[in-house]
Design a protein around this motif. Sequence first.
Motif, PDB file in Angstrom:
ATOM      1  N   MET A   1      55.797  24.221   5.518  1.00  0.00           N
ATOM      2  CA  MET A   1      56.813  25.247   5.680  1.00  0.00           C
ATOM      3  C   MET A   1      56.145  26.622   5.584  1.00  0.00           C
ATOM      4  SD  MET A   1      60.317  26.056   3.474  1.00  0.00           S
ATOM      5  CE  MET A   1      59.652  25.713   1.877  1.00  0.00           C
ATOM      6  N   LEU A   2      56.591  27.540   6.433  1.00  0.00           N
ATOM      7  CA  LEU A   2      56.105  28.916   6.363  1.00  0.00           C
ATOM      8  C   LEU A   2      57.060  29.710   5.473  1.00  0.00           C
ATOM      9  CD1 LEU A   2      54.162  31.164   7.157  1.00  0.00           C
ATOM     10  CD2 LEU A   2      55.548  31.523   9.223  1.00  0.00           C
ATOM     11  N   LEU A   3      56.543  30.122   4.333  1.00  0.00           N
ATOM     12  CA  LEU A   3      57.313  30.868   3.341  1.00  0.00           C
ATOM     13  C   LEU A   3      56.836  32.311   3.357  1.00  0.00           C
ATOM     14  CD1 LEU A   3      58.048  29.601  -0.229  1.00  0.00           C
ATOM     15  CD2 LEU A   3      57.422  31.958   0.177  1.00  0.00           C
ATOM     16  N   ALA A   4      57.778  33.248   3.478  1.00  0.00           N
ATOM     17  CA  ALA A   4      57.438  34.676   3.450  1.00  0.00           C
ATOM     18  C   ALA A   4      58.059  35.308   2.216  1.00  0.00           C
ATOM     19  CB  ALA A   4      57.956  35.374   4.707  1.00  0.00           C
ATOM     20  N   THR A   5      57.354  36.268   1.660  1.00  0.00           N
ATOM     21  CA  THR A   5      57.871  37.006   0.517  1.00  0.00           C
ATOM     22  C   THR A   5      57.747  38.500   0.785  1.00  0.00           C
ATOM     23  OG1 THR A   5      57.674  37.403  -1.863  1.00  0.00           O
ATOM     24  CG2 THR A   5      55.636  36.890  -0.688  1.00  0.00           C
ATOM     25  N   ASP A   6      58.747  39.238   0.334  1.00  0.00           N
ATOM     26  CA  ASP A   6      58.647  40.688   0.313  1.00  0.00           C
ATOM     27  C   ASP A   6      57.626  41.048  -0.769  1.00  0.00           C
ATOM     28  OD1 ASP A   6      59.239  43.421   0.646  1.00  0.00           O
ATOM     29  OD2 ASP A   6      60.970  43.330  -0.671  1.00  0.00           O
ATOM     30  N   ILE A   7      57.234  42.304  -0.835  1.00  0.00           N
ATOM     31  CA  ILE A   7      56.283  42.740  -1.853  1.00  0.00           C
ATOM     32  C   ILE A   7      56.976  43.561  -2.940  1.00  0.00           C
ATOM     33  CG2 ILE A   7      54.209  44.118  -2.305  1.00  0.00           C
ATOM     34  CD1 ILE A   7      53.229  43.357   0.519  1.00  0.00           C
ATOM     35  N   GLN A 131      61.530  35.955  12.635  1.00  0.00           N
ATOM     36  CA  GLN A 131      61.805  35.085  13.783  1.00  0.00           C
ATOM     37  C   GLN A 131      60.550  34.860  14.618  1.00  0.00           C
ATOM     38  OE1 GLN A 131      65.089  37.556  15.202  1.00  0.00           O
ATOM     39  NE2 GLN A 131      66.473  35.796  14.961  1.00  0.00           N
ATOM     40  N   GLU A 132      59.824  35.931  14.893  1.00  0.00           N
ATOM     41  CA  GLU A 132      58.620  35.841  15.706  1.00  0.00           C
ATOM     42  C   GLU A 132      57.574  34.918  15.077  1.00  0.00           C
ATOM     43  OE1 GLU A 132      55.043  38.907  16.436  1.00  0.00           O
ATOM     44  OE2 GLU A 132      56.987  39.637  17.139  1.00  0.00           O
ATOM     45  N   LEU A 133      57.433  34.987  13.765  1.00  0.00           N
ATOM     46  CA  LEU A 133      56.414  34.196  13.064  1.00  0.00           C
ATOM     47  C   LEU A 133      56.889  32.788  12.721  1.00  0.00           C
ATOM     48  CD1 LEU A 133      55.130  36.992  10.644  1.00  0.00           C
ATOM     49  CD2 LEU A 133      53.980  36.118  12.701  1.00  0.00           C
ATOM     50  N   GLY A 134      58.177  32.535  12.836  1.00  0.00           N
ATOM     51  CA  GLY A 134      58.717  31.216  12.501  1.00  0.00           C
ATOM     52  C   GLY A 134      58.897  31.000  11.008  1.00  0.00           C
ATOM     53  N   VAL A 135      59.246  32.054  10.284  1.00  0.00           N
ATOM     54  CA  VAL A 135      59.461  31.947   8.839  1.00  0.00           C
ATOM     55  C   VAL A 135      60.599  30.969   8.565  1.00  0.00           C
ATOM     56  CG1 VAL A 135      60.251  33.227   6.797  1.00  0.00           C
ATOM     57  CG2 VAL A 135      58.512  34.217   8.316  1.00  0.00           C
ATOM     58  N   GLU A 136      60.354  30.058   7.618  1.00  0.00           N
ATOM     59  CA  GLU A 136      61.346  29.036   7.283  1.00  0.00           C
ATOM     60  C   GLU A 136      62.064  29.313   5.972  1.00  0.00           C
ATOM     61  OE1 GLU A 136      59.727  24.963   8.512  1.00  0.00           O
ATOM     62  OE2 GLU A 136      57.951  26.285   8.432  1.00  0.00           O
ATOM     63  N   LEU A 137      61.545  30.254   5.178  1.00  0.00           N
ATOM     64  CA  LEU A 137      62.192  30.680   3.936  1.00  0.00           C
ATOM     65  C   LEU A 137      61.658  32.061   3.595  1.00  0.00           C
ATOM     66  CD1 LEU A 137      64.033  30.044   1.481  1.00  0.00           C
ATOM     67  CD2 LEU A 137      61.997  29.128   0.351  1.00  0.00           C
ATOM     68  N   PHE A 138      62.573  32.992   3.270  1.00  0.00           N
ATOM     69  CA  PHE A 138      62.181  34.364   2.970  1.00  0.00           C
ATOM     70  C   PHE A 138      62.674  34.730   1.580  1.00  0.00           C
ATOM     71  CE2 PHE A 138      62.667  39.093   4.175  1.00  0.00           C
ATOM     72  CZ  PHE A 138      61.351  39.360   3.867  1.00  0.00           C
ATOM     73  N   ILE A 139      61.777  35.234   0.739  1.00  0.00           N
ATOM     74  CA  ILE A 139      62.117  35.707  -0.607  1.00  0.00           C
ATOM     75  C   ILE A 139      62.204  37.230  -0.535  1.00  0.00           C
ATOM     76  CG2 ILE A 139      61.437  35.792  -3.024  1.00  0.00           C
ATOM     77  CD1 ILE A 139      59.768  33.221  -2.472  1.00  0.00           C
ATOM     78  N   GLU A 140      63.355  37.790  -0.891  1.00  0.00           N
ATOM     79  CA  GLU A 140      63.657  39.194  -0.643  1.00  0.00           C
ATOM     80  C   GLU A 140      64.495  39.743  -1.788  1.00  0.00           C
ATOM     81  OE1 GLU A 140      63.692  42.564   0.503  1.00  0.00           O
ATOM     82  OE2 GLU A 140      63.043  41.562   2.320  1.00  0.00           O
ATOM     83  N   ASP A 141      64.543  41.075  -1.893  1.00  0.00           N
ATOM     84  CA  ASP A 141      65.416  41.719  -2.878  1.00  0.00           C
ATOM     85  C   ASP A 141      66.456  42.614  -2.228  1.00  0.00           C
ATOM     86  OD1 ASP A 141      64.320  44.919  -3.644  1.00  0.00           O
ATOM     87  OD2 ASP A 141      63.261  43.653  -2.234  1.00  0.00           O
ATOM     88  N   ALA A 142      66.240  43.047  -0.992  1.00  0.00           N
ATOM     89  CA  ALA A 142      67.133  44.002  -0.333  1.00  0.00           C
ATOM     90  C   ALA A 142      68.263  43.282   0.387  1.00  0.00           C
ATOM     91  CB  ALA A 142      66.353  44.856   0.646  1.00  0.00           C
ATOM     92  N   PRO A 143      69.500  43.633   0.079  1.00  0.00           N
ATOM     93  CA  PRO A 143      70.640  42.962   0.708  1.00  0.00           C
ATOM     94  C   PRO A 143      70.623  43.043   2.231  1.00  0.00           C
ATOM     95  CG  PRO A 143      71.393  44.430  -1.039  1.00  0.00           C
ATOM     96  CD  PRO A 143      69.925  44.644  -0.883  1.00  0.00           C
ATOM     97  N   VAL A 144      70.255  44.182   2.780  1.00  0.00           N
ATOM     98  CA  VAL A 144      70.280  44.336   4.236  1.00  0.00           C
ATOM     99  C   VAL A 144      69.348  43.334   4.909  1.00  0.00           C
ATOM    100  CG1 VAL A 144      68.566  46.217   4.247  1.00  0.00           C
ATOM    101  CG2 VAL A 144      70.169  45.982   6.153  1.00  0.00           C
ATOM    102  N   HIS A 145      68.160  43.157   4.391  1.00  0.00           N
ATOM    103  CA  HIS A 145      67.217  42.210   4.993  1.00  0.00           C
ATOM    104  C   HIS A 145      67.653  40.765   4.755  1.00  0.00           C
ATOM    105  CE1 HIS A 145      64.754  45.612   5.847  1.00  0.00           C
ATOM    106  NE2 HIS A 145      64.556  45.876   4.574  1.00  0.00           N
ATOM    107  N   ALA A 146      68.137  40.485   3.564  1.00  0.00           N
ATOM    108  CA  ALA A 146      68.609  39.135   3.255  1.00  0.00           C
ATOM    109  C   ALA A 146      69.768  38.746   4.169  1.00  0.00           C
ATOM    110  CB  ALA A 146      69.038  39.056   1.787  1.00  0.00           C
ATOM    111  N   ASP A 147      70.711  39.654   4.330  1.00  0.00           N
ATOM    112  CA  ASP A 147      71.885  39.347   5.152  1.00  0.00           C
ATOM    113  C   ASP A 147      71.514  39.167   6.619  1.00  0.00           C
ATOM    114  OD1 ASP A 147      73.379  39.490   2.827  1.00  0.00           O
ATOM    115  OD2 ASP A 147      74.143  41.514   3.235  1.00  0.00           O
ATOM    116  N   LEU A 148      70.616  40.011   7.138  1.00  0.00           N
ATOM    117  CA  LEU A 148      70.195  39.872   8.538  1.00  0.00           C
ATOM    118  C   LEU A 148      69.437  38.560   8.764  1.00  0.00           C
ATOM    119  CD1 LEU A 148      69.065  43.532   9.332  1.00  0.00           C
ATOM    120  CD2 LEU A 148      71.026  42.313  10.317  1.00  0.00           C
ATOM    121  N   CYS A 149      68.581  38.193   7.826  1.00  0.00           N
ATOM    122  CA  CYS A 149      67.849  36.930   7.960  1.00  0.00           C
ATOM    123  C   CYS A 149      68.800  35.739   7.907  1.00  0.00           C
ATOM    124  CB  CYS A 149      66.766  36.819   6.894  1.00  0.00           C
ATOM    125  SG  CYS A 149      65.319  37.853   7.243  1.00  0.00           S
TER     126      CYS A 149
END
Length: 184
Positions: A1-7, A131-149
């Motif tokens: 799985m490709l997991l992405a995290t915000d910093i 989407q471009e990278l095929g992220v399968e799970l994103f760890i985030e803190d910002a509501p705007v990015h979480a909601d769009l994902c």
Amino acid sequence: MLLATDIDDVLLPTFAAFLQFHNDQYGSSLRLEDITQYQFDSYMGVDHEEGERRIRGFHNSEYFAHLTPYAGAAPVLEELAGKHEIIAISGRNFGMGQSTQDWMKQYFPFVRNTYLTNHFGGGRPKVELCQELGVELFIEDAPVHADLCRAAGIPVILLDQPWNQSSNGVPRAYGWQGEKSMAA
């Protein structure tokens, strides 16, 4: 799985350090728990341009230079990297590329790649890169990015912060041990 995290505010307590910087430099008494919306400059009592100037000042300060990861972030991500491919996606501006890469190599050398989207400088939305990278799970803190994902079908874990309490229906972690159990 490709997991992405915000910093920022996922891997390290950036905004808490910014508030300390701001309180020391501008005589304010801002507290992290008072920041309940993602539009941070409104809490400084200044216009957007002045808010950006203050944030740039923070990025050039010792407060920013000495930031270290949240307790547990590195060991949990390193363990997850044994099972998943890990990347970082940040809204930081492109001018912070080298310092961000250096910081990530120092504390998170197992993260395969770090991408910056220049969110506040008119760059591309994180969801497009996910989407471009095929992220399968994103760890985030910002509501705007979480909601769009989430709207794009990308599962999200929201690291609990005072400014993301309005995001409903997003799985929420209350620290890095919670992230580990949810992402495993």
